[in-house]
Every structure is written in C-alpha cells, then in structure tokens.
Design an enzyme around this catalytic site. Structure first.
Site, PDB file in Angstrom:
ATOM      1  N   LYS A 183       0.847  -1.198   0.000  1.00  0.00           N
ATOM      2  CA  LYS A 183       0.000   0.000   0.000  1.00  0.00           C
ATOM      3  C   LYS A 183       0.879   1.244   0.000  1.00  0.00           C
ATOM      4  CE  LYS A 183      -1.719   2.681   3.071  1.00  0.00           C
ATOM      5  NZ  LYS A 183      -1.765   4.007   2.456  1.00  0.00           N
TER       6      LYS A 183
ATOM      7  N   GLU B 228      11.403   0.806   9.127  1.00  0.00           N
ATOM      8  CA  GLU B 228      12.344   1.887   8.820  1.00  0.00           C
ATOM      9  C   GLU B 228      11.627   3.163   9.226  1.00  0.00           C
ATOM     10  OE1 GLU B 228      13.918   4.794   7.586  1.00  0.00           O
ATOM     11  OE2 GLU B 228      13.706   4.253   5.477  1.00  0.00           O
TER      12      GLU B 228
ATOM     13  N   CYS C 180      14.030  10.648   5.458  1.00  0.00           N
ATOM     14  CA  CYS C 180      14.188  10.091   6.806  1.00  0.00           C
ATOM     15  C   CYS C 180      15.617  10.258   7.308  1.00  0.00           C
ATOM     16  CB  CYS C 180      13.760   8.625   6.826  1.00  0.00           C
ATOM     17  SG  CYS C 180      14.500   7.667   5.512  1.00  0.00           S
TER      18      CYS C 180
ATOM     19  N   GLU D  78      11.675  15.233  14.622  1.00  0.00           N
ATOM     20  CA  GLU D  78      11.868  15.190  13.171  1.00  0.00           C
ATOM     21  C   GLU D  78      10.909  16.188  12.516  1.00  0.00           C
ATOM     22  OE1 GLU D  78      10.645  11.481  11.378  1.00  0.00           O
ATOM     23  OE2 GLU D  78      12.378  11.544  10.044  1.00  0.00           O
TER      24      GLU D  78
HETATM   25  P1  NDP Z   1       2.880   7.866   8.640  1.00  0.00           P
HETATM   26  O1  NDP Z   1       3.750   6.975   9.417  1.00  0.00           O
HETATM   27  O2  NDP Z   1       1.539   8.171   9.161  1.00  0.00           O
HETATM   28  O3  NDP Z   1       2.703   7.287   7.167  1.00  0.00           O
HETATM   29  C1  NDP Z   1       3.577   6.375   6.518  1.00  0.00           C
HETATM   30  C2  NDP Z   1       2.769   5.308   5.806  1.00  0.00           C
HETATM   31  O4  NDP Z   1       2.014   4.556   6.738  1.00  0.00           O
HETATM   32  C3  NDP Z   1       1.744   5.858   4.819  1.00  0.00           C
HETATM   33  O5  NDP Z   1       1.597   4.972   3.731  1.00  0.00           O
HETATM   34  C4  NDP Z   1       0.491   5.872   5.650  1.00  0.00           C
HETATM   35  O6  NDP Z   1      -0.656   5.852   4.846  1.00  0.00           O
HETATM   36  C5  NDP Z   1       0.636   4.583   6.432  1.00  0.00           C
HETATM   37  N1  NDP Z   1      -0.091   4.520   7.678  1.00  0.00           N
HETATM   38  C6  NDP Z   1      -0.550   5.528   8.465  1.00  0.00           C
HETATM   39  N2  NDP Z   1      -1.153   5.027   9.547  1.00  0.00           N
HETATM   40  C7  NDP Z   1      -1.082   3.667   9.449  1.00  0.00           C
HETATM   41  C8  NDP Z   1      -1.518   2.589  10.267  1.00  0.00           C
HETATM   42  N3  NDP Z   1      -2.161   2.805  11.417  1.00  0.00           N
HETATM   43  N4  NDP Z   1      -1.267   1.321   9.864  1.00  0.00           N
HETATM   44  C9  NDP Z   1      -0.606   1.088   8.726  1.00  0.00           C
HETATM   45  N5  NDP Z   1      -0.195   2.067   7.905  1.00  0.00           N
HETATM   46  C10 NDP Z   1      -0.403   3.345   8.273  1.00  0.00           C
HETATM   47  O7  NDP Z   1       3.625   9.192   8.385  1.00  0.00           O
HETATM   48  P2  NDP Z   1       2.964  10.571   7.946  1.00  0.00           P
HETATM   49  O8  NDP Z   1       2.712  10.503   6.509  1.00  0.00           O
HETATM   50  O9  NDP Z   1       1.804  10.964   8.798  1.00  0.00           O
HETATM   51  O10 NDP Z   1       4.122  11.551   8.292  1.00  0.00           O
HETATM   52  C11 NDP Z   1       4.293  11.958   9.649  1.00  0.00           C
HETATM   53  C12 NDP Z   1       5.732  12.031  10.001  1.00  0.00           C
HETATM   54  O11 NDP Z   1       6.322  10.735   9.877  1.00  0.00           O
HETATM   55  C13 NDP Z   1       6.566  12.883   9.086  1.00  0.00           C
HETATM   56  O12 NDP Z   1       6.490  14.212   9.405  1.00  0.00           O
HETATM   57  C14 NDP Z   1       7.902  12.287   9.319  1.00  0.00           C
HETATM   58  O13 NDP Z   1       8.418  12.806  10.502  1.00  0.00           O
HETATM   59  C15 NDP Z   1       7.647  10.830   9.502  1.00  0.00           C
HETATM   60  N6  NDP Z   1       7.852  10.052   8.273  1.00  0.00           N
HETATM   61  C16 NDP Z   1       8.993   9.360   8.151  1.00  0.00           C
HETATM   62  C17 NDP Z   1       9.238   8.680   6.996  1.00  0.00           C
HETATM   63  C18 NDP Z   1      10.480   7.914   6.804  1.00  0.00           C
HETATM   64  O14 NDP Z   1      10.893   7.721   5.686  1.00  0.00           O
HETATM   65  N7  NDP Z   1      11.093   7.395   7.831  1.00  0.00           N
HETATM   66  C19 NDP Z   1       8.342   8.706   5.875  1.00  0.00           C
HETATM   67  C20 NDP Z   1       7.117   9.419   6.124  1.00  0.00           C
HETATM   68  C21 NDP Z   1       6.917  10.064   7.290  1.00  0.00           C
HETATM   69  P3  NDP Z   1      -1.289   7.228   4.328  1.00  0.00           P
HETATM   70  O15 NDP Z   1      -0.163   8.121   3.936  1.00  0.00           O
HETATM   71  O16 NDP Z   1      -2.089   6.783   3.203  1.00  0.00           O
HETATM   72  O17 NDP Z   1      -2.048   7.789   5.496  1.00  0.00           O
END
Ligand code: NDP
Length: 799
Positions: A193, A267, A301, A398
């Site tokens: 997903k 990750e 990240c 972050e």
């Molecule tokens: P999330 O962790 O919410 O999102 C990452 C992925 O997980 C997306 O595909 C999201 O779907 C999905 N997701 C969200 N909630 C769930 C759940 N309960 N179960 C399974 N999958 C889930 O990150 P955000 O997009 O909200 O970003 C918030 C913060 O996270 C950022 O500001 C950053 O600090 C950090 N982040 C870190 C990343 C990294 O590479 N390490 C990448 C992205 C974010 P959907 O987007 O469709 O809601």
C-alpha cells in the site's frame, strides 16, 4: 523582451520546464480514476470510495485513487497466497529473468515515471529523473541478481511467505522498489500500500509488472489511507510486515502485532547529525548541507537535519551557507532548473510551520532567504536555525521539511555526545579532511549509515536502516535479503536429538552421587551482577525442585531492582565491545575450557534438575562446550563487507554489537540453550542480562562460577533468577536495553513484545521450540545476526 546581454549580466535562469504531456496522457487514458491491482486484475473504481490526488505544486486535483476496503485487502492477500507456491518454487533463474525484464521496462518508461512522481509528490524533476527512477531500476537489476544466485549464496533459507508492505510519500516509487525487489527476488509474494498522497507511480508500476509478465498475485497494489494500511498489516494472512514511516505508526504496528509471530522490519524516522570539523573543505561541506537538508524538501528520513559545527568555523560556515541559500531556487518542480519543489501536502506544510514557530518561541534564531516562495501550491523556503539548544524541540523532533538546526561543539568527544543525543540512529554525515578523525567518529556514532565527506548516497548493494528508534532491519544488499528469508531447521521438528555420550552402565548412579556431594554443604546461589554475586533486593530466595519434585536447592528471588542493577552493570561493561575479536574469542574458549573441567558436575546437575539420563546429560554439556568453541571461532570471522556500489567510494559494512541484550531463556535444554545464546551474544561484543530458565535455574547459577574463573570482565554477563514473566517484563520495558530475546510461552512472548515498544528495541522472540541441539548454520547464523547490527560507512575517494 529579455536580451542575451541582460541575461549575461544578471545570470538569471530562464524557465526550463519538463513536459507533462506524457503523464497527462497516461492519466487521461485512465480517465483520471484508478482501481487497484489485485491478482493481476484491476478493480473498478467506485465513485463514492475515492481519494483525490492533489498536485502539491498547484494545489489542484489531478486524479483520484480507490479507497481500499477490508474486502479488497482480503482479496489481495488471498491472491498473494495463491501465487506464493508457484513463485517460491520457481527456479531462481526464472524469477531473475522476469525481474530483469521488469527493470528494463522501468528504464524504458523512466520519463513517464519521473514526471508522474514529480506531479504527485512535488519533488523536483531533477531528482526524480536523476536519482529516484535510476535507483528504482538499479534495485530491480541488483535483486534480479539475488534471485539468480540465491540457491548457491543463501542455501538453507526459504522465503517467508506473503508480505504486507506500507510505504510513505517521500520517495514513493523508490521505497516501493526497496520493498518489492528483495521480497520477490527471495520468492515471497507481496501486497503493498502506497501513501494516499502519492499512489500514482505505484499504479504505473503495477502496469509494468503486468507488461513484464510477473505472474498474477505476485505483486498486488492496494490504495487507501492509513486505515487501509492498518487492515493490511493486521491481516492474519500476512507472514511478514515491512513498513517505512513515522516512529509513531511503527509503535502502533508493534503493539497490534505483538505475539502474532509476524516477521517485522521497520524503517522509521531520524534526526541525523551533519558534523563539520574545522579542517573540513568548507565549500564541499556547504554543497553537502544543501544536499543533506534541501534534497526532496528535507522530507527525507535520513536528512542531515542537525548541523553540528566546530566552534572556530561556525560563523564562517553560517555566512557561506546563508549566501548559498540565497541562491537556491524554489518553484515549479517540473522546471529543470529548480532546486526545491513543493511540500507533499497541506497537512505536512502546516506541521513544518508549527514546528518552526515553536523553534522561534524556544529562542532559536531563524534565517530565511530574502526572496518569497510561490503562493500557489505548498511551498516552504530553506530555513536555518542557529543558537539552538540541544534539548530544544526542533533539535529533537523530526521536522521532515527544509529546516536545518545548527549547534556548535568544541572537541570530537563533544561532537559525538551531541550527535548521539537523540532517540534516533538512522544516519550521520562527517566532514573532515583528516580520514583518521572521520573514521574514528564514524565508529562512535550510533547510526546505521555514516557518510564521510558525502551525504544521501544510496545503492541497492549496500544495506540501509537504523539503530535505536529509527527501527530495525536493513534494506539493500545481502543483509536486506535476510529480512525476506527464514532459516530452515531453526525450529525443532520431531524429536530433538543429541548424540548421547558414552555413559557406562552405572553412570546415572555416579552422577547422582556427584550431585549429592556437590550439595552436601548448603549453598544458596545469588544473582550475578557486574561480575559479583549479589544478594537479591527482596532478600528472599525461592525453592528449586528436581525432576521428581524433590527440593534440590534455592536461588535468589530477583525483582525489578535487580534487573535495573544488572542493566546498569551491563551498560558499564561497554569496554567489552572495544576489545579485539581475538581477545573476546580467547575468553569464550576459556569458558569452554573451564566448563569442560566441570563436565561431570554439570551433567550431574542436569540429570538432577531435568531427569535426563546420564548419556544425554553429558551430551548436553559436551554440546555446550562445542557451542562455546563455535562462537569463539566466529568471533573473529563474522566479517563485514566492502560493497561494490557504483560510486567512487569505499562502502564498508561493519557488524557492530547491538549493545546490551536482555535474554529470557527457555526451559528446554537449560544449559545448552543458555550457553548458546550467551556465547553468541558475548562473542559479538554485547553485554547481556540473562533471566535463566525458571524451572532449572541452578544450571545458570553454577555457570557463574565458571565465568568467574574465565576472565569474563564484570558486567558482560549478568544473571538474575526469579519469576521469569515478571523479570522478562521489566527487561523488555527497560529503556536502556537495545534488544531482547525471549523464548517462552505465546503469552509471555506477547507480553514482552508489547512491553518493549517504549524505545523500540529490537526483539527476537519465539514460542516455538528452537532446535538448540543443532549446530547447523541456520541457528548459528541467526544468533550472529541477532547479536549484531550492520553499519555502512561510505568514504568517497578520488584526487
Ligand atoms: P505515517 O507513518 O503516518 O505514514 C507512513 C505510511 O504509513 C503511509 O503509507 C500511511 O498511509 C501509512 N499509515 C498511516 N497510519 C497507518 C496505520 N495505522 N497502519 C498502517 N499504515 C499506516 O507518516 P505521515 O505521513 O503521517 O508523516 C508523519 C511524520 O512521519 C513525518 O512528518 C515524518 O516525521 C515521519 N515520516 C517518516 C518517513 C520515513 O521515511 N522514515 C516517511 C514518512 C513520514 P497514508 O499516507 O495513506 O495515510
């Protein structure tokens, strides 16, 4: 009209837009409404269950994707399950050919993918065209190679099964490639997903899979929001979860999957230091900073979001940096001359703005260039904070945006302290012309990747992943393959076997006599903490019974305070990790030597405790001695690697110890299981806190007498006897432990997995019986891998 002479005077850039025509045609061909790719078929989009796709650089809707339901997830998992058998049994060469074909398709459609990614995510075309998409193709080529050589290079391993994968929005297609390529190369099938904000490139990728002849069900793409992701990752039909995203969601995943037996790689976030020493080449360092924090708008990240500068050069570095920032260009990401594109979504922009306000409120000094960002779309200027306190929110949290926070240091030791002053440990960048200093610092930073005089360099051949709360598991390289494989024969199938030692007709009676003699004088063993016997805090002891229920001794009744003292002692034994592998091997051999000298005593104790006959008891002691030899041998042989990445850089992969490991031992084979786990962990440089078998703790308390005579430094091995469930729970919850291993009932495994979420420590648990008797590579390699974490250090070269 602008004249050439004017341009030469101002040196202004003209617009250099990449055409969106191809991507728009592709979107139109799908009527800008997308279904999901399940079992090789496309679902029909349902108008009332769609999510708008917004181009962040215009804030305009460009398409809509389906909002996946529980039924869609069921169908995708079922399709993956159905495809698993034939895909996993297909010869590696057949999988390799298909993946090679897929990599070719990616290259052929690189322009479409790059433009689409830019329109969907807002990142500059320069990056999608030159970095994201080439790396995507490289990932599939590299892993096609792993499919080809798996049988010979990874013998004894099988694919895990059906994998649920959730990827974020910052590198939509690249993160997809990092997840899918190793998974399918190893023979797994997947359901992935993408983020609701950036699903288009994953859907285009699904079409390429179809085109490349990847069999139906091997790759399934479902779209939706976090709720859909949640349903996928909690689905009982998933054997392994691979997640990239926030630490918060990572925690949630650990909580809801505790005790499920699903293999997990996470990750998560980072707050990576970018360290500049006063002998660094400052102009190079400035370009490094631009790349570290303004690449992908800082939504990376491993972004170098904390600038640590040696005090003497700080003002000069800031001056040059501000001048460089003034020249950065923020704007239409399809413009080939733009450095910084749009923030992925309004919500993320608001988040960045909120944290920046907080930074100002907490007293840091903000600097932004004099020019303004475009007002249409979601843009944010490059931002520098100076005079930031290490404890400030913006220094710890972050931000995930183009915001750099700067701090100064005076000495290398202070730089390391500042660099490690974070709950994360994903990456670091070290700038110095003194390679001795840079390598020394690299070894001392707690991070999975360290770039020397470089930053944000990635390749499929090198593992990527974090320490601490940045998650665990690696993506890329051989270590990344292990995340999608499981060793054969790790668990005991059928009757466990040890070759019985020749024991003689009356040896049972002899062992019983030895046990009686050994316990002729009353002795209550204590805990073993920091190399000393320590009375349990409770002051109480507990009875230990033999195989027929008779009282055979007493041990300390440990509690949470004893565990805390033991962890403190283990943490203080950090010098063990710095000893040479040769020295550690000598100590482990010495333990074997001293255990051999007391072979009959231990066999007597085993026989008395567990009721095994003399031949089996002696065989267990002999196997334990053998195991000590095995890990002593591995101590200086479990090497790292020098990766063959396509750069002028030496990429060194080190196996570093985890740190402090909590070990909750099983009841079965009480000596052999304890010795196996202990020997593996300490041979690799860890210090351990052991909760021995509750039923047979005397084997452990007898063992500390052996440790005492074997030159094991105090604190390297600590033993706390007592109520196993209570002690395991405290151990798992302890914030200063890096990993917990727990071999126990399903209930206790679930409890420890939940309790460990606080600092996201790495867990290795099993409620299945491990085949302790086996000296097979599967068990040994698994212990070596669980005892270490891989750090990749990149050092570029060239005159
Ligand atoms: P999330 O962790 O919410 O999102 C990452 C992925 O997980 C997306 O595909 C999201 O779907 C999905 N997701 C969200 N909630 C769930 C759940 N309960 N179960 C399974 N999958 C889930 O990150 P955000 O997009 O909200 O970003 C918030 C913060 O996270 C950022 O500001 C950053 O600090 C950090 N982040 C870190 C990343 C990294 O590479 N390490 C990448 C992205 C974010 P959907 O987007 O469709 O809601």
């Amino acid at each position: 009209m602008t004249k050439v002479a004017d341009i030469l005077t101002t040196m202004e850039y003209g617009p250099a837009p990449e055409s969106a025509k191809l991507a728009n045609q592709w979107l139109d061909a799908h009527s800008r409404a997308f279904g999901m790719y399940i079992g090789g078929q496309w679902t029909t989009p349902t108008p009332d269950r769609m999510i708008d796709v917004i181009n962040p650089s215009t804030a305009k809707r460009i398409a809509a994707i389906s909002h996946g339901t529980a039924d869609n997830v069921d169908a995708a998992v079922a399709a993956a399950r159905k495809a698993f058998k034939s895909w996993s049994q297909m010869p590696g060469h057949a999988r390799a050919k298909l993946m090679y074909g897929l990599a070719r398709k990616i290259q052929k459609h690189a322009r479409l993918l790059a433009v689409l990614e830019t329109m969907d995510n807002g990142k500059p075309i320069r990056e999608t065209r030159d970095i994201d998409i080439p790396l995507v193709a490289r990932h599939f080529y590299h892993h096609a190679g792993w499919a080809q050589v798996m049988d010979t290079e990874l013998p004894g391993y099988t694919p895990v099964g059906v994998v649920g994968q959730v990827v974020p929005w910052n590198f939509p297609l690249l993160m997809l490639a990092w997840k899918i390529a190793p998974a399918i190369a190893a023979g797994n099938t997947i359901v992935l997903k993408p983020s609701k904000w950036t699903s288009l490139s994953a859907l285009a990728f699904a079409e390429l899979c179809d085109d490349a002849g990847i069999p139906p069900g091997v790759v399934n793409i479902i779209t939706g929001d976090g709720g859909t992701g949640d349903i996928l990752l909690q689905h009982p039909g998933i054997d392994k979860i691979a997640f990239t995203g926030s630490t918060e969601v990572g925690r949630h995943i650990r909580n809801v999957t505790a005790g499920s037996g699903k293999k997990l790689s996470l990750e998560l976030g980072g707050k990576s230091p970018f360290i500049v020493f006063e002998d660094a080449d400052l102009d190079s360092a400035i370009e490094g900073i631009v790349d570290a924090i303004w690449f992908n708008q800082g939504q990376v990240c491993c972004a170098g979001s904390r600038l640590l500068v040696q005090e003497g050069i700080a003002e000069e570095l800031y001056r040059r940096l501000r001048a460089r920032m003034e020249k950065l260009r923020v704007g239409d990401p399809l413009d080939k001359a733009v450095d910084i594109g749009a923030i992925v979504a309004k919500a993320q922009l608001v988040e960045i703005e909120t944290l920046v306000r907080q930074g100002q409120a907490e007293g840091a000094i903000l600097w932004q260039p004099s020019w303004a960002c475009p007002t249409e779309g979601f843009f944010y200027p490059p931002t520098l904070f100076t005079e930031v306190a290490p404890s400030a929110t913006i220094a710890q949290v972050e931000i995930f945006g183009p915001v750099l926070v700067a701090m100064t240091f005076r000495t290398p030791a202070e730089a390391i302290a500042l660099a490690n002053n974070t709950r994360y440990g994903l990456a670091a960048s070290v700038w110095s012309e003194d390679i001795n200093l840079a390598l020394d610092i690299s070894g001392k930073i707690k991070a999975g990747v360290v770039w020397i005089n470089s930053t944000n360099v990635f390749d499929a051949a090198a593992g990527f992943g974090g320490y601490r709360e940045s998650g665990y598991g690696r993506e890329g390289g051989r270590e990344g393959m292990f995340e999608y494989l499981k060793p054969r024969g790790l668990y005991s199938e059928g009757a466990p076997a040890l070759v019985p030692a020749a024991s003689g007709a009356n040896s049972r009676a002899v062992l019983a006599g030895v046990a009686r003699l050994n316990s002729a004088i009353d002795r209550t063993p204590k805990n073993y903490i920091g190399g000393r016997q320590a009375r349990p805090d409770s002051g109480y002891s507990r009875a230990v019974r033999g195989s027929s229920g008779e009282l055979i001794g007493e041990v300390g009744d440990g509690n949470r305070k004893d565990i805390r003292n033991a962890v403190e002692a283990a943490r203080a034994a950090s010098g063990w990790a710095e000893q040479t592998a040769h020295n550690r091997a000598q100590v482990v051999y010495y333990i074997a030597e001293n255990l051999a000298a007391r072979r009959v005593d231990f066999a007597a104790r085993l026989s008395q405790s567990t009721g095994v006959d003399a031949g089996d008891a002696l065989a267990e002691v002999d196997a334990s001695i053998d195991r000590l030899f095995t890990f002593a041998a591995w101590s200086d042989k479990y090497d790292g690697a020098v990766h063959r990445t396509p750069y002028r850089a030496i990429t060194l992969a080190f196996n570093e110890p985890m740190g402090v490991i909590g070990v909750v031992c099983p009841d079965e084979r009480p000596l052999l299981s304890l010795v196996t786990l202990m020997a593996g962990a300490i041979a690799m440089g860890n210090a351990i806190v052991v909760v021995p078998s509750e039923a047979h703790p005397l084997l452990a308390t007898d063992l500390y007498q052996v440790l005492d005579t074997s030159d094991v430094p105090g604190g390297v091995v600590n033993l706390v006897t007592g109520p196993r469930a209570d002690l395991a729970n405290v151990l798992a919850a302890h914030m200063d432990i890096d990993a917990v291993w727990c071999f126990a009932t399903p209930e206790l495994v679930t409890l420890t997995e939940r309790a460990s979420i606080g600092n996201m420590k790495r867990m290795w648990t099993s409620s299945k019986r491990l085949h302790w008797e086996s000296g097979d590579a599967g068990l040994i390699q698994e212990i070596l891998r669980q005892s270490t974490q891989v750090k990749n250090v990149w050092a570029p070269y060239g005159a």
